[in-house]
Design an enzyme around this catalytic site. Structure first.
Site, PDB file in Angstrom:
ATOM      1  N   ASN A  95      37.702  42.702  40.981  1.00  0.00           N
ATOM      2  CA  ASN A  95      37.204  43.175  42.177  1.00  0.00           C
ATOM      3  C   ASN A  95      36.660  42.099  42.710  1.00  0.00           C
ATOM      4  O   ASN A  95      35.579  42.046  43.196  1.00  0.00           O
ATOM      5  CB  ASN A  95      36.470  44.155  41.855  1.00  0.00           C
ATOM      6  CG  ASN A  95      35.214  43.842  41.030  1.00  0.00           C
ATOM      7  OD1 ASN A  95      35.233  42.850  40.281  1.00  0.00           O
ATOM      8  ND2 ASN A  95      34.156  44.636  40.840  1.00  0.00           N
ATOM      9  N   HIS A 112      37.765  52.040  33.766  1.00  0.00           N
ATOM     10  CA  HIS A 112      36.234  52.379  34.147  1.00  0.00           C
ATOM     11  C   HIS A 112      36.395  53.957  34.428  1.00  0.00           C
ATOM     12  O   HIS A 112      36.805  54.379  35.401  1.00  0.00           O
ATOM     13  CB  HIS A 112      35.973  51.424  35.520  1.00  0.00           C
ATOM     14  CG  HIS A 112      34.888  51.878  36.004  1.00  0.00           C
ATOM     15  ND1 HIS A 112      33.772  51.102  36.341  1.00  0.00           N
ATOM     16  CD2 HIS A 112      34.395  53.121  36.735  1.00  0.00           C
ATOM     17  CE1 HIS A 112      32.732  51.559  36.927  1.00  0.00           C
ATOM     18  NE2 HIS A 112      33.148  53.030  37.187  1.00  0.00           N
ATOM     19  N   ASN A 137      26.075  50.486  36.880  1.00  0.00           N
ATOM     20  CA  ASN A 137      26.952  51.612  36.564  1.00  0.00           C
ATOM     21  C   ASN A 137      27.954  51.167  35.640  1.00  0.00           C
ATOM     22  O   ASN A 137      28.643  50.168  35.452  1.00  0.00           O
ATOM     23  CB  ASN A 137      27.592  51.650  37.984  1.00  0.00           C
ATOM     24  CG  ASN A 137      28.626  53.034  38.140  1.00  0.00           C
ATOM     25  OD1 ASN A 137      28.295  53.841  37.062  1.00  0.00           O
ATOM     26  ND2 ASN A 137      29.309  53.295  38.790  1.00  0.00           N
ATOM     27  N   ASP A 140      29.765  42.921  30.931  1.00  0.00           N
ATOM     28  CA  ASP A 140      29.864  43.574  32.156  1.00  0.00           C
ATOM     29  C   ASP A 140      28.816  42.738  33.223  1.00  0.00           C
ATOM     30  O   ASP A 140      28.064  43.231  33.970  1.00  0.00           O
ATOM     31  CB  ASP A 140      29.464  44.919  32.201  1.00  0.00           C
ATOM     32  CG  ASP A 140      29.998  45.625  33.607  1.00  0.00           C
ATOM     33  OD1 ASP A 140      30.652  44.812  34.375  1.00  0.00           O
ATOM     34  OD2 ASP A 140      29.600  46.903  33.776  1.00  0.00           O
ATOM     35  N   GLY A 148      24.674  46.643  39.054  1.00  0.00           N
ATOM     36  CA  GLY A 148      25.070  45.559  38.229  1.00  0.00           C
ATOM     37  C   GLY A 148      23.942  44.871  37.423  1.00  0.00           C
ATOM     38  O   GLY A 148      22.750  44.666  38.005  1.00  0.00           O
TER      39      GLY A 148
END
Lengths: 428, 314
Positions: free
Chosen positions: A94, A179, A278, A305, A324
């Site tokens: 991303n 995800h 998330n 993550d 995040g």
């Protein structure tokens, strides 16, 4: 010939069933010997009292380059990894542009070779622009070095697209990372839905938003025979679904992030945006299930993550803040302090979850101390006590809910291909 | 008791019962000032306050402003729609700008929960939360407590029903935090989609039947149905809601004879409350508004004045 002799450490190499106080010799970047009382003319590292293990592998990081270099770049992100004890990381697609084409994947690998200090494998997108509509050119991504595909950050909401992706990826046996988030249930959610979301007046993200998609992807994996890997599992329900699927022989693997193993939704009450992530921080009940699943084989690996953000993305109203946590530089200490020192997970299991198992999930030739393998080695001092000081991070992202905490058990040394890259959290 | 040391009022969650008592007691002489012909006390002369409302408000903002003026503070309202916010200025910069103009206190309303907490960490000014998202509306709850106490003489042991959208209501949360500290029996009632099951952990009993919930209660606090927050299908229609949960004459018969009816306003007449009840003798809706000014005077005095309650209204 450059030689490195790691002496007197407790070598833990789960892939080879090794756990003993033993020496380790590296010659020209290759593991040359693992044996008692090795004598060689070499630079000696005294590892007495330390844990010597294969270099740690993190299959879920966000390096943000290209496009979001103000949050992180490959130089800073790989330094954060090395400082945190990781020798291999996989970066999510991303970025801007999205890694949905061979050129961008090649760019990431090239940048990693030039500016990076650890091994970097890109993960390509499942769909073009990660829009969940049309498949990305998966063969092209593989040719450019991608080791998996993922629309991480976005769920593939269309079951049809996900089914096609799995069928297509299966041609190469390529893992599809999912995800899991039903956006219809989670939209605009700020934290876990439950008692504390009511207490704090924030819109909740129900656990079932994750469970429904985990359930769907397991069914699709069963149907297609493809390999689905569930990213950042955070709920008891998801763990139970995956455990059942594995028993049934469905090709599903999963990872868990350190923060989901250690922090609960209660801490959101300060409205500190560093707690916003998330999937969201869940409940003590979920943590209990996740920790049990670390030891019974349901969870394959721990992945950070790592999601670094610039200050402006976090220094604002809770609803407006980015999701995040910057995790590379705290992962080992969090796991050592919360899981190992509390007796919840034994050290062999923990090392497995951080080395050979993540490597196996993505079929990387890493995570062992095999003779002849590239010498990626992490040395951990289980007794070091240090405070988490985000301003000293190598990552550009200082967004961590662990800030200020005193943790016990930190990486002492990170060796990549025989070269000492970091010592005591400092990049050399 | 040193409430004056408290920099901010962010919610009733973190207030002790003694602090609440002090505020309510301080509001009594403030109400006397309100009733005077000459409505001016010099207590806050030389102090400056600003109201910043990121959400619409009539009564709360006006109430804070006039409360400040009655106590001789200089009060300014930042009109958000004409400010630099429209140019994309961050909240933090807006607040810093206001701070360095010399204001002592800011009253903030924001649609996002936790925003006053965020600001309080980032400014030297005192912050009063005038409503943040679905989290808290502490001054509304304080004026509700004051109004009930004034009529009933005490809060101790009363049965209070809170009716409506508990899920989205900051008024409900602050009332629950406040009333539980006085040992009240709190019942929340509304459709199951707006009453999350975990709410009982806050020390209340939840009901889906209005009749059962109103049985023998001393106070009914009717929440406004927040049409703007019903974006998803939480209940079928306003009509069905009104049929099930509107406070009207018949339903109220189950409550105690001297039941008090409160509503934070603005009302949706014919939806959550019938006009007959809203304008009837049991209704304290106008009383609440008056008491709101007294409560806010008390708070401003305690937070900016720094004097003791025996010096009030000298």
């Amino acid at each position: 010939m450059t030689k490195l002799l790691v002496k007197g450490g407790r070598v833990i190499d789960p892939a080879n069933g090794i756990d003993e106080v033993i020496d380790l010799l590296v010659t020209d970047g290759i593991i040359a010997a693992v044996d008692k009382n090795i004598k060689a003319a070499a630079e000696v590292i005294d590892a007495a009292g330390l844990i010597v293990c294969p270099g740690l592998v993190d299959i879920h990081t966000h390096l943000r380059e290209p496009g979001y270099e103000y949050k992180e770049d490959i130089a800073s992100g790989t330094r954060a990894a090395a400082a945190g004890g990781f020798t291999t990381i996989c970066c999510m697609p991303n970025t801007k542009p999205v890694i949905d084409n061979g050129a961008t994947a090649s760019f990431v690998r090239e940048r990693a070779r030039k500016s990076g200090v650890v091994n970097v494998y890109p993960v390509g997108a499942i769909t073009q622009q990660q829009e969940g509509k049309r498949l990305a050119p998966i063969a092209e991504l593989i040719a450019a070095g991608c080791v998996a595909v993922s629309d991480d950050g976005q769920a593939v909401m269309s079951s049809e697209v996900m089914k096609n992706a799995l069928e297509y990826a299966k041609m190469w046996g390529l893992p599809v990372l999912s995800h899991c988030e039903d956006k219809n249930l989670s939209h605009n959610g700020q934290m876990n839905e439950g008692y504390y979301s009511i207490l704090y007046g924030l819109k909740g993200i129900p656990a079932v938003a994750e469970d429904i998609m985990v359930s769907r992807d397991i069914l699709l994996a069963e149907l297609t025979g493809a390999h689905v890997h569930i990213c950042h599992v955070s709920t008891r329900g998801a763990v139970e679904l995956i455990r059942r699927a594995k028993k049934k022989g469905i090709h599903v693997t999963c990872e868990v992030a350190p923060h989901h193993l250690t922090l609960t939704d209660e801490i959101v009450g300060t409205y500190d945006t560093d707690t916003k992530v998330n999937p969201p921080l869940r409940t003590g009940n979920d943590i209990e299930a996740l920790i049990a699943a670390l030891s019974d084989g349901t969870i394959d690996c721990i992945a950070t993550d790592h999601a670094p953000h610039n200050i402006e993305s976090k220094d604002c109203e809770y609803n407006l803040a980015a999701y995040g946590i910057s995790g590379l530089e705290t992962a080992v200490a969090v796991c050592m302090d919360w899981l190992f020192h509390t007796g919840k997970v034994n050290i062999n299991q923990l090392i497995k979850l951080l080395t050979i198992q993540p490597a196996e999930v993505l079929r990387l030739n890493r995570g062992t101390l095999d003779i002849g393998a590239e010498a990626d080695i992490t040395i951990i001092n289980p007794e070091t006590k240090k405070q988490v000081v985000p301003n000293r991070f190598y990552s550009k992202g200082t967004n961590t809910p662990y800030k200020g905490m005193m943790l016990k058990g930190w990486p002492y040394m990170t060796i990549v291909k025989g070269r000492i890259v970091a010592r005591d959290g400092i990049i050399l | 008791m040193n409430f004056e040391r408290r920099k901010d009022l962010l919610g009733l969650k973190d207030l002790g019962r003694e602090e609440i008592d002090l505020i309510l007691n301080t509001a009594e002489p403030m109400k006397d000032i309100l009733k005077r012909d000459m409505k001016k006390a010099p207590a806050l002369r030389g102090k400056a306050m600003v109201t910043v409302f990121y959400e619409a408000s009539t009564r709360t903002r006006t109430s804070f402003e006039i409360a400040g003026k009655y106590l001789s503070a200089d009060t300014v309202n930042l009109a958000v729609s004409t400010s630099s916010v429209q140019k994309g200025e961050s909240l933090r910069d807006t607040i810093k700008t206001i701070e360095v103009m010399g204001f002592d206190l800011m009253v903030i309303r924001h649609s996002m929960s936790g925003t006053p907490h965020y600001l309080a960490r980032n400014t030297k000014m005192s912050i009063i939360n005038a409503g943040d998202g679905a989290n808290e509306h502490p001054t509304q709850a304080l004026l509700d407590l004051y109004t009930i106490r004034e009529k009933k003489g005490t809060l101790e042991g009363l049965k209070v029903a809170i009716v409506g959208d508990i899920l989205h209501s900051r008024v409900a949360r602050s009332n629950i935090y406040g009333l539980t500290k006085f040992g009240c029996e709190i019942r929340v009632v509304g459709p199951s989609t707006l009453i999350p099951p975990e709410v009982e952990k806050m020390g209340v009993k939840s009901y889906y039947s209005l009749d059962k919930a109103l049985d023998g209660v001393d106070v009914v606090n009717v929440l406004r149905l927040q049409k703007e927050r019903q974006e998803t299908a939480l209940f079928p229609s306003m009509e069905e809601y009104a049929n099930l949960y509107m406070i009207g004459r018949e339903g109220l018969k189950r409550a105690k004879e001297d039941v008090l009816v409160l509503h934070p306003g603005p009302m949706n007449r014919g939806v959550e409350i019938s006009s007959e009840i809203a304008d009837g003798s049991q209704s304290l809706i106008n009383e609440q508004v008056t008491n709101g000014v007294a409560i806010r005077m008390a708070l401003l005095f305690l937070m900016m004045g720094g004097a003791r309650d025996d010096e009030v209204a000298s």
